[in-house]
Design a protein around this motif. Structure first.
Motif, PDB file in Angstrom:
ATOM      1  N   UNK A  52      13.411  28.966 -27.966  1.00 20.02           N
ATOM      2  CA  UNK A  52      12.804  28.140 -29.012  1.00 20.02           C
ATOM      3  C   UNK A  52      13.839  27.808 -30.097  1.00 20.02           C
ATOM      4  N   UNK A  53      14.773  26.911 -29.764  1.00 24.22           N
ATOM      5  CA  UNK A  53      15.885  26.637 -30.683  1.00 24.22           C
ATOM      6  C   UNK A  53      15.491  25.953 -31.997  1.00 24.22           C
ATOM      7  N   UNK A  54      14.312  25.355 -32.071  1.00 20.04           N
ATOM      8  CA  UNK A  54      13.906  24.654 -33.295  1.00 20.04           C
ATOM      9  C   UNK A  54      12.902  25.449 -34.125  1.00 20.04           C
ATOM     10  N   UNK A  55      12.728  26.721 -33.789  1.00 23.66           N
ATOM     11  CA  UNK A  55      11.734  27.542 -34.469  1.00 23.66           C
ATOM     12  C   UNK A  55      11.966  27.607 -35.975  1.00 23.66           C
ATOM     13  N   UNK A  56      13.185  27.884 -36.392  1.00 31.27           N
ATOM     14  CA  UNK A  56      13.453  28.067 -37.821  1.00 31.27           C
ATOM     15  C   UNK A  56      13.217  26.787 -38.605  1.00 31.27           C
ATOM     16  N   UNK A  57      13.622  25.653 -38.059  1.00 32.02           N
ATOM     17  CA  UNK A  57      13.365  24.377 -38.730  1.00 32.02           C
ATOM     18  C   UNK A  57      11.862  24.146 -38.883  1.00 32.02           C
ATOM     19  N   UNK A  58      11.112  24.461 -37.835  1.00 29.31           N
ATOM     20  CA  UNK A  58       9.664  24.242 -37.842  1.00 29.31           C
ATOM     21  C   UNK A  58       8.970  25.149 -38.846  1.00 29.31           C
ATOM     22  N   UNK A  59       9.329  26.423 -38.861  1.00 27.03           N
ATOM     23  CA  UNK A  59       8.646  27.348 -39.771  1.00 27.03           C
ATOM     24  C   UNK A  59       9.048  27.090 -41.216  1.00 27.03           C
ATOM     25  N   UNK A  60      10.281  26.687 -41.438  1.00 27.35           N
ATOM     26  CA  UNK A  60      10.707  26.354 -42.813  1.00 27.35           C
ATOM     27  C   UNK A  60       9.918  25.150 -43.312  1.00 27.35           C
ATOM     28  N   UNK A  61       9.778  24.149 -42.471  1.00 21.77           N
ATOM     29  CA  UNK A  61       8.996  22.973 -42.869  1.00 21.77           C
ATOM     30  C   UNK A  61       7.542  23.354 -43.152  1.00 21.77           C
ATOM     31  N   UNK A  62       6.973  24.184 -42.303  1.00 23.01           N
ATOM     32  CA  UNK A  62       5.582  24.616 -42.491  1.00 23.01           C
ATOM     33  C   UNK A  62       5.428  25.393 -43.798  1.00 23.01           C
ATOM     34  N   UNK A  63       6.308  26.339 -44.055  1.00 21.32           N
ATOM     35  CA  UNK A  63       6.188  27.192 -45.248  1.00 21.32           C
ATOM     36  C   UNK A  63       6.478  26.446 -46.546  1.00 21.32           C
TER      37      UNK A  63
ATOM     38  N   UNK B  35      12.385  25.686 -50.604  1.00 23.35           N
ATOM     39  CA  UNK B  35      13.170  25.490 -49.390  1.00 23.35           C
ATOM     40  C   UNK B  35      14.327  26.476 -49.336  1.00 23.35           C
ATOM     41  N   UNK B  36      14.913  26.778 -50.469  1.00 19.68           N
ATOM     42  CA  UNK B  36      16.020  27.737 -50.527  1.00 19.68           C
ATOM     43  C   UNK B  36      15.548  29.127 -50.085  1.00 19.68           C
ATOM     44  N   UNK B  37      14.401  29.560 -50.597  1.00 17.44           N
ATOM     45  CA  UNK B  37      13.866  30.868 -50.213  1.00 17.44           C
ATOM     46  C   UNK B  37      13.499  30.903 -48.727  1.00 17.44           C
TER      47      UNK B  37
ATOM     48  N   UNK C 246      14.048  32.657 -43.194  1.00 12.48           N
ATOM     49  CA  UNK C 246      13.836  32.199 -41.811  1.00 12.48           C
ATOM     50  C   UNK C 246      15.138  31.680 -41.216  1.00 12.48           C
ATOM     51  N   UNK C 247      15.967  32.612 -40.764  1.00 14.90           N
ATOM     52  CA  UNK C 247      17.210  32.262 -40.092  1.00 14.90           C
ATOM     53  C   UNK C 247      17.564  33.367 -39.109  1.00 14.90           C
ATOM     54  N   UNK C 248      18.480  33.096 -38.226  1.00 18.10           N
ATOM     55  CA  UNK C 248      18.802  34.024 -37.148  1.00 18.10           C
ATOM     56  C   UNK C 248      19.320  35.354 -37.684  1.00 18.10           C
ATOM     57  N   UNK C 249      20.200  35.320 -38.656  1.00 16.51           N
ATOM     58  CA  UNK C 249      20.753  36.564 -39.202  1.00 16.51           C
ATOM     59  C   UNK C 249      19.644  37.441 -39.776  1.00 16.51           C
ATOM     60  N   UNK C 250      18.752  36.836 -40.538  1.00 18.79           N
ATOM     61  CA  UNK C 250      17.643  37.575 -41.131  1.00 18.79           C
ATOM     62  C   UNK C 250      16.729  38.167 -40.062  1.00 18.79           C
ATOM     63  N   UNK C 251      16.436  37.388 -39.041  1.00 20.24           N
ATOM     64  CA  UNK C 251      15.550  37.872 -37.974  1.00 20.24           C
ATOM     65  C   UNK C 251      16.211  38.973 -37.143  1.00 20.24           C
ATOM     66  N   UNK C 252      17.515  38.898 -36.958  1.00 26.69           N
ATOM     67  CA  UNK C 252      18.216  39.966 -36.243  1.00 26.69           C
ATOM     68  C   UNK C 252      18.145  41.257 -37.047  1.00 26.69           C
TER      69      UNK C 252
END
Length: 182
Positions: free
Chosen positions: A120-131, A143-145, A150-156
């Motif tokens: 799901x390569x577009x997950x972060x873009x989608x959830x950022x837009x939703x939030x 958007x900054x928060x 919601x990014x790969x480093x944070x999720x790892x």
């Protein structure tokens, strides 16, 4: 010279592989758990939780705790049966659960990379837009928060710490369930 290096490598491998046999059940269940994580992510993607139904993502992703707990139960039950000869204390089960959590935490970054780069390569873009913009939310975050969370480093990082903490709790609870020695 070359044969000396090979014999040293063989000696080193024997030295590290003998103790690793004690953890073969945890290693096997670690690999199974990572496959479960990937299958769960694929299921979420196909159910639309990563795009169309992103508003329900937080609810349904937390249901992963149920199969995760089952996997811990099965792993520690196998450890009890085959390693401890059906006689296990709470401490032995708990330590096995901690070891399992540690091995899973080591591989979790790889699983996160596969999920968010391939499945799901577009997950972060989608959830950022939703939030940040969804009319379904009462409160939006900046958007900054959103981008910092919601990014790969944070999720790892989150996956490693969640695995260690929730895995330890699961290990403790399962150990209470399967112990039969004081």
């Amino acid at each position: 010279m070359f044969t000396t290096i090979l014999s040293e490598m063989k000696y080193f491998w024997i030295q590290i592989s003998a103790p690793m046999k004690n953890f073969s059940i945890e290693i096997k269940w670690t690999l199974r758990f990572i496959l479960l994580v990937l299958a769960w992510a694929i299921g979420e993607k196909f159910a639309g939780l990563h795009d169309q139904y992103i508003d329900r993502y937080a609810l349904y992703t937390n249901l992963f705790a149920l199969p995760a707990f089952l996997f811990y139960y099965l792993a520690l039950s196998e450890k009890k049966k085959y390693f401890f000869n059906n006689q296990i204390t709470w401490r032995q089960g708990f330590v096995s659960g901690i070891i399992l959590s540690f091995f899973i935490a080591i591989l979790m970054p790889v699983a996160q990379l596969v999920i968010y780069k391939s499945i799901t390569p577009h997950f972060f873009e989608t959830i950022i837009e939703y939030k940040t913009k969804s009319p379904n939310l009462k409160f939006h975050i900046s958007e900054k928060d959103a981008e910092s969370y919601f990014n790969l480093k944070s999720y790892i990082i989150q996956s490693i710490f969640n695995t260690l903490s929730m895995g330890s709790i699961a290990g403790a609870l399962v150990s209470l369930m399967i112990k039969n020695k004081k």
